[in-house]
Design a protein around this motif. Structure first.
Motif, PDB file in Angstrom:
ATOM      1  N   VAL A 291      23.178  41.742  49.986  1.00 37.94           N
ATOM      2  CA  VAL A 291      23.472  40.344  49.674  1.00 37.94           C
ATOM      3  C   VAL A 291      24.984  40.171  49.726  1.00 37.94           C
ATOM      4  CG1 VAL A 291      23.322  38.523  47.926  1.00 37.94           C
ATOM      5  CG2 VAL A 291      21.496  40.214  48.129  1.00 37.94           C
ATOM      6  N   THR A 292      25.451  39.158  50.432  1.00 35.97           N
ATOM      7  CA  THR A 292      26.881  38.868  50.437  1.00 35.97           C
ATOM      8  C   THR A 292      27.102  37.502  49.803  1.00 35.97           C
ATOM      9  OG1 THR A 292      27.127  40.159  52.461  1.00 35.97           O
ATOM     10  CG2 THR A 292      28.956  38.716  51.873  1.00 35.97           C
ATOM     11  N   GLY A 293      27.910  37.480  48.762  1.00 34.40           N
ATOM     12  CA  GLY A 293      28.207  36.227  48.068  1.00 34.40           C
ATOM     13  C   GLY A 293      29.697  35.984  48.024  1.00 34.40           C
ATOM     14  N   ASP A 294      30.082  34.723  47.746  1.00 37.99           N
ATOM     15  CA  ASP A 294      31.513  34.406  47.741  1.00 37.99           C
ATOM     16  C   ASP A 294      32.248  35.162  46.646  1.00 37.99           C
ATOM     17  OD1 ASP A 294      30.299  32.934  45.704  1.00 37.99           O
ATOM     18  OD2 ASP A 294      31.666  31.248  45.895  1.00 37.99           O
ATOM     19  N   LEU A 295      31.585  35.430  45.530  1.00 36.33           N
ATOM     20  CA  LEU A 295      32.233  36.125  44.427  1.00 36.33           C
ATOM     21  C   LEU A 295      31.873  37.609  44.389  1.00 36.33           C
ATOM     22  CD1 LEU A 295      31.701  33.446  41.625  1.00 36.33           C
ATOM     23  CD2 LEU A 295      33.852  34.005  42.778  1.00 36.33           C
ATOM     24  N   CYS A 296      30.605  37.919  44.478  1.00 30.91           N
ATOM     25  CA  CYS A 296      30.185  39.319  44.294  1.00 30.91           C
ATOM     26  C   CYS A 296      30.551  40.190  45.488  1.00 30.91           C
ATOM     27  CB  CYS A 296      28.698  39.404  44.013  1.00 30.91           C
ATOM     28  SG  CYS A 296      27.635  38.885  45.375  1.00 30.91           S
ATOM     29  N   GLY A 297      30.883  39.578  46.627  1.00 32.29           N
ATOM     30  CA  GLY A 297      31.108  40.383  47.820  1.00 32.29           C
ATOM     31  C   GLY A 297      29.787  40.963  48.298  1.00 32.29           C
ATOM     32  N   GLN A 298      29.834  42.184  48.829  1.00 31.99           N
ATOM     33  CA  GLN A 298      28.633  42.784  49.392  1.00 31.99           C
ATOM     34  C   GLN A 298      27.960  43.702  48.375  1.00 31.99           C
ATOM     35  OE1 GLN A 298      28.793  45.382  53.014  1.00 31.99           O
ATOM     36  NE2 GLN A 298      28.927  43.398  53.996  1.00 31.99           N
ATOM     37  N   ILE A 299      26.707  43.384  48.077  1.00 36.73           N
ATOM     38  CA  ILE A 299      25.922  44.218  47.164  1.00 36.73           C
ATOM     39  C   ILE A 299      24.722  44.739  47.930  1.00 36.73           C
ATOM     40  CG2 ILE A 299      24.392  44.119  45.153  1.00 36.73           C
ATOM     41  CD1 ILE A 299      26.323  42.205  43.872  1.00 36.73           C
ATOM     42  N   ILE A 300      24.412  46.011  47.747  1.00 36.09           N
ATOM     43  CA  ILE A 300      23.222  46.572  48.385  1.00 36.09           C
ATOM     44  C   ILE A 300      22.297  47.130  47.311  1.00 36.09           C
ATOM     45  CG2 ILE A 300      22.337  48.363  49.937  1.00 36.09           C
ATOM     46  CD1 ILE A 300      24.817  48.058  51.603  1.00 36.09           C
ATOM     47  N   LEU A 301      21.035  46.747  47.394  1.00 35.77           N
ATOM     48  CA  LEU A 301      20.008  47.294  46.508  1.00 35.77           C
ATOM     49  C   LEU A 301      19.054  48.124  47.358  1.00 35.77           C
ATOM     50  CD1 LEU A 301      21.006  44.516  45.153  1.00 35.77           C
ATOM     51  CD2 LEU A 301      18.946  44.687  43.795  1.00 35.77           C
ATOM     52  N   HIS A 302      18.808  49.333  46.940  1.00 28.87           N
ATOM     53  CA  HIS A 302      18.024  50.296  47.724  1.00 28.87           C
ATOM     54  C   HIS A 302      16.925  50.861  46.845  1.00 28.87           C
ATOM     55  CE1 HIS A 302      17.268  54.429  49.334  1.00 28.87           C
ATOM     56  NE2 HIS A 302      17.509  53.880  50.500  1.00 28.87           N
TER      57      HIS A 302
ATOM     58  N   ASP B 283      32.200  54.910  48.882  1.00 30.43           N
ATOM     59  CA  ASP B 283      33.596  55.180  49.230  1.00 30.43           C
ATOM     60  C   ASP B 283      34.569  54.225  48.551  1.00 30.43           C
ATOM     61  OD1 ASP B 283      33.269  57.384  50.783  1.00 30.43           O
ATOM     62  OD2 ASP B 283      33.055  56.272  52.663  1.00 30.43           O
ATOM     63  N   GLY B 284      35.793  54.705  48.383  1.00 30.93           N
ATOM     64  CA  GLY B 284      36.887  53.870  47.918  1.00 30.93           C
ATOM     65  C   GLY B 284      36.591  53.284  46.552  1.00 30.93           C
ATOM     66  N   VAL B 285      36.903  51.992  46.380  1.00 27.79           N
ATOM     67  CA  VAL B 285      36.754  51.388  45.059  1.00 27.79           C
ATOM     68  C   VAL B 285      35.325  50.902  44.796  1.00 27.79           C
ATOM     69  CG1 VAL B 285      39.173  50.731  44.849  1.00 27.79           C
ATOM     70  CG2 VAL B 285      37.559  49.155  45.926  1.00 27.79           C
ATOM     71  N   TYR B 286      34.402  51.165  45.716  1.00 28.18           N
ATOM     72  CA  TYR B 286      33.011  50.770  45.477  1.00 28.18           C
ATOM     73  C   TYR B 286      32.402  51.573  44.327  1.00 28.18           C
ATOM     74  CZ  TYR B 286      32.372  47.308  49.062  1.00 28.18           C
ATOM     75  OH  TYR B 286      32.442  46.153  49.770  1.00 28.18           O
ATOM     76  N   ASN B 287      31.414  50.974  43.699  1.00 29.23           N
ATOM     77  CA  ASN B 287      30.653  51.609  42.630  1.00 29.23           C
ATOM     78  C   ASN B 287      29.183  51.675  43.049  1.00 29.23           C
ATOM     79  OD1 ASN B 287      32.027  50.648  39.359  1.00 29.23           O
ATOM     80  ND2 ASN B 287      33.045  51.452  41.155  1.00 29.23           N
ATOM     81  N   GLN B 304      30.853  46.127  44.440  1.00 27.97           N
ATOM     82  CA  GLN B 304      32.206  46.196  43.914  1.00 27.97           C
ATOM     83  C   GLN B 304      32.168  46.260  42.394  1.00 27.97           C
ATOM     84  OE1 GLN B 304      34.496  42.999  45.683  1.00 27.97           O
ATOM     85  NE2 GLN B 304      33.611  43.465  47.688  1.00 27.97           N
ATOM     86  N   GLY B 305      32.742  47.329  41.862  1.00 25.92           N
ATOM     87  CA  GLY B 305      32.674  47.556  40.434  1.00 25.92           C
ATOM     88  C   GLY B 305      33.801  46.924  39.647  1.00 25.92           C
ATOM     89  N   ALA B 306      34.750  46.332  40.329  1.00 25.64           N
ATOM     90  CA  ALA B 306      35.886  45.736  39.628  1.00 25.64           C
ATOM     91  C   ALA B 306      36.509  44.686  40.529  1.00 25.64           C
ATOM     92  CB  ALA B 306      36.902  46.810  39.267  1.00 25.64           C
ATOM     93  N   GLY B 307      37.618  44.129  40.089  1.00 26.43           N
ATOM     94  CA  GLY B 307      38.303  43.119  40.883  1.00 26.43           C
ATOM     95  C   GLY B 307      37.969  41.729  40.365  1.00 26.43           C
ATOM     96  N   ARG B 308      38.876  40.797  40.647  1.00 26.32           N
ATOM     97  CA  ARG B 308      38.758  39.445  40.122  1.00 26.32           C
ATOM     98  C   ARG B 308      37.446  38.777  40.511  1.00 26.32           C
ATOM     99  NH1 ARG B 308      42.467  34.109  39.995  1.00 26.32           N
ATOM    100  NH2 ARG B 308      41.049  32.755  41.119  1.00 26.32           N
ATOM    101  N   ASP B 309      37.117  38.747  41.783  1.00 30.59           N
ATOM    102  CA  ASP B 309      35.950  37.983  42.223  1.00 30.59           C
ATOM    103  C   ASP B 309      34.641  38.609  41.751  1.00 30.59           C
ATOM    104  OD1 ASP B 309      37.502  36.074  43.363  1.00 30.59           O
ATOM    105  OD2 ASP B 309      37.184  36.719  45.435  1.00 30.59           O
TER     106      ASP B 309
END
Lengths: 439, 439
Positions: A291-302, B283-287, B304-309
């Motif tokens: 899922v890609t959202g404006d705030l969460c960025g890219q999230i993957i659920l597996h 990888d990197g700052v991903y969680n 993404q585990g951190a960051g403003r958005d």
């Protein structure tokens, strides 16, 4: 609604693989459920086709029925849990249950794809919940995430592997260069594919699920008939070999993406996925949703997209949440945000012709000088830029060779038109495959 | 509670990176929020340290305050959103907010780790919600999944990469054989690590988050002080090289696992992870968080585990859910299931000594015959079976060599005891590292 000390009674519709799992969980975990919800939850009735069939463990006396009225017309049943599958009669049963003021939990992707909007409106008007976590993604908690935790996001896209049968077949084809028919019959013998595999391998099952997820993500109806759907039967072992040489895996993806003009592009088809992308690493019967959202960025659920236990996890989670919230007054709290943007149903889906994508093309051509020049000219005339060309598998007997071309992002309609012209060239024996490339 | 036509007023505590993101989302997405919740949501007050500081965009007149009473004592503020961080005074503010009947949304892992149980009990008694999606996993919707969608599961384990700073440093060390100190200062210059990196690189931040997740997963208090915590500063470039030769990546994992005796093992430390496992590919700052439940099987959430958005996504999701449910009567619907199993706080954590794990051991030894025999004898006497031995990096100058030993699963206490004896051998220059191996 029952008093706070009285048990919550469940009417279960369907007692097959998943229904059996739900019945077992209700009985084995009764104490846990009481602790987690504060209420006693009882399986009061289970609708089956054949009440005489031997079942292990045998349900308590009086629970089995072959008459849906024993559930729908029983005022003591508070929650209807539907795990029968299929649009009809399940859809009518759910309408009646909601109209009668019962909460509903369903695992039925087809009903939610075909009638989700009207069922949700009915639930809203009756102030009851209608939950359907198991209808897409099996044990992966994506439905609830879209409705709740990710609600603040403007969702840009969903890209998913949501049919385990297809992914199992593709994984086999990639690993052992197994032809499609053989991988399918292996999946059937393993119990991963049904005797009639059409719904899975032609992408219909994935389109139902994408309809459910897309409607939640984009707050508008994404009718499954409007989703461009292609199956996996055209893929050959050579496609996997060439894709790997180019640095890609082949996966059947279900994609829905918001477009700048407010429409949504929704499609199910095989795609080349960069081999270092997490979606490329989803193996066997596993599923994944990005899922890609404006705030969460890219999230993957597996996780596990199907199977008795994983689906039971989702159905039981919904049951527990309905029960926890059953005493809340006010509007039914768990319903998704409906049709907010006021789009007309069906009008908001962008046709596949307007897709912009990179493409992988595989052709069989005469093995002679000047062939590539002729093909390249037709593609160039159609505004399609070639990224790479590989010539492969020259067959001196037939005097043919395989040509694999990848393009830069181009308009789907242009590619289809150019490819039709290419197919008519005297030097081209056949256009064997077109696969979209996802980055 | 406000009438259904009146706006819901937010008191925001903290207007730094995340607070700025929340304020911007409340203002920019006002119409979306209205559509998604059915209510108008207003930022009424924002608590800051310095009201005179220039802010872009400038908040409306009258919003900024340096006095917490302007939020805590204002009966017109319905929801307190705390993004200040740190245990005190944030913890006291949240207690007062809840005691005053305000709903609370917090991103504060330290407060939730230290005072979560008492704050949740207070919220329960006041019939208000206390939501904390952003306190662990940033934009990854794991907190809500454990409370809601996965609620029916008996959770067996959580294995997670929940500190982006650490993972960034480890990714750098693995890719370019960069020494720790250099990778850390690079992370600092990129803004991924703070000037004082202790909380991140020593695992304290991850232990707070694991305390939050473990408490939800196991329905009992997992005090962060009871979590065995090791940092990453002992890792050398050679560990990454040897791990890769053995088929592993090195990741800092936060792990909580239910034990057959009803206790929970909870630990944060570097671990060898098989390189084909999805956790090895974060990888990197991903969680990423892997949850294993009796029904759902293994689920992995990656993002993404951190960051403003990403953090704003989680905080705003909580705000929208509080607002959607604000008119519900009855018990506060969104609180997690508390302390169900009746364990004494702190009694239920199994000591690290009782861990059973495979181990990677790195030693510097004299480069002479018979060394391995002496070491192997001591390990064997301690009930530790050797799986592999690699001898590496012989240094003719000093007459030493590196010895890398992996073991079959053994008891931690046995390994530590045997290793202490090994360290005393005349032929052993130093025991350089012990890293647990996860399968």
């Amino acid at each position: 609604m029952p008093g706070t000390m009285e048990p919550i009674n469940i009417g279960l519709m369907g007692l097959g693989t998943v229904g059996g799992g739900v019945a077992a969980a209700l009985s084995n975990n009764a104490e846990e459920i009481q602790r987690k919800t504060g209420r006693t939850v009882c399986l009061r009735r289970a609708l089956v086709r054949d009440a005489g069939k031997t079942r292990e463990p045998a349900p308590p006396a009086g629970v089995l029925t072959t008459n849906p009225e024993d559930i729908l017309a029983d005022p003591e049943i508070h929650v209807v849990v539907e795990v029968m599958g299929g649009d009809s009669p399940a859809g009518e049963y759910l309408e009646r249950a909601l109209a009668g003021g019962k909460h509903v939990v369903t695992a039925n992707k087809e009903v939610m794809a075909r009638r989700g909007a009207s069922l949700l409106a009915l639930a809203q008007s009756q102030s009851v919940n209608l939950l359907f976590e198991a209808s897409a993604g099996g044990g992966i908690p994506i439905v609830g995430c879209l409705m709740s935790q990710l609600l603040a996001n403007d969702i840009r896209s969903i890209r998913s592997i949501i049919n385990g049968t297809t992914n199992y077949i593709l994984t086999r084809m990639a690993r052992s260069q197994t032809p499609f028919a053989e991988a399918l019959s292996e999946a059937q013998s393993q119990g991963y594919a049904e005797a009639d595999p059409t719904n899975d391998v032609e992408g219909i099952d994935a389109a139902y699920k994408l309809s459910v997820l897309g409607s939640l993500a984009f707050h508008q109806s994404i009718p499954h008939e409007a989703i461009h759907t292609e199956g996996i039967s055209r893929l050959g072992p050579e496609d996997f070999r060439y894709a790997a040489e180019l640095g890609y895996a082949i996966k059947s993806l279900a994609i829905a993406a918001a477009q700048p003009d407010g429409t949504v592009q929704a499609r199910v088809h095989p795609a080349l996925v960069p081999e270092d992308h997490l979606l490329a690493k989803v193996d066997g019967v596993y599923n994944a949703v990005e899922v890609t959202g404006d705030l969460c960025g890219q999230i993957i659920l597996h996780g596990q997209g199907a199977g008795r236990d994983a689906t039971t996890s989702a159905v039981m989670g919904d049951i527990l949440n309905v029960v926890r919230f059953i005493d809340s007054a006010g509007p039914p709290p768990l319903l998704p945000v409906p049709n907010g943007r006021g789009h007309q149903v069906g009008n908001s889906i962008r046709p596949i012709d307007e897709l912009s994508s990179a493409y992988y093309l595989r052709l069989t051509c005469a093995d002679q000088a000047g062939v590539l020049a002729q093909i390249a000219r037709l593609l160039g005339d159609g505004n399609i830029s070639i990224a790479t060309v590989i010539q492969k598998d020259t067959d001196p007997g037939s005097g043919t060779a395989q040509l694999v071309i990848t393009t830069y992002p181009s308009r789907e309609a242009d590619v289809q038109t150019a490819l039709a012209a290419v197919a008519k060239l005297g030097v081209v024996v056949s256009v064997d495959n077109l696969i979209r490339i996802e980055q």
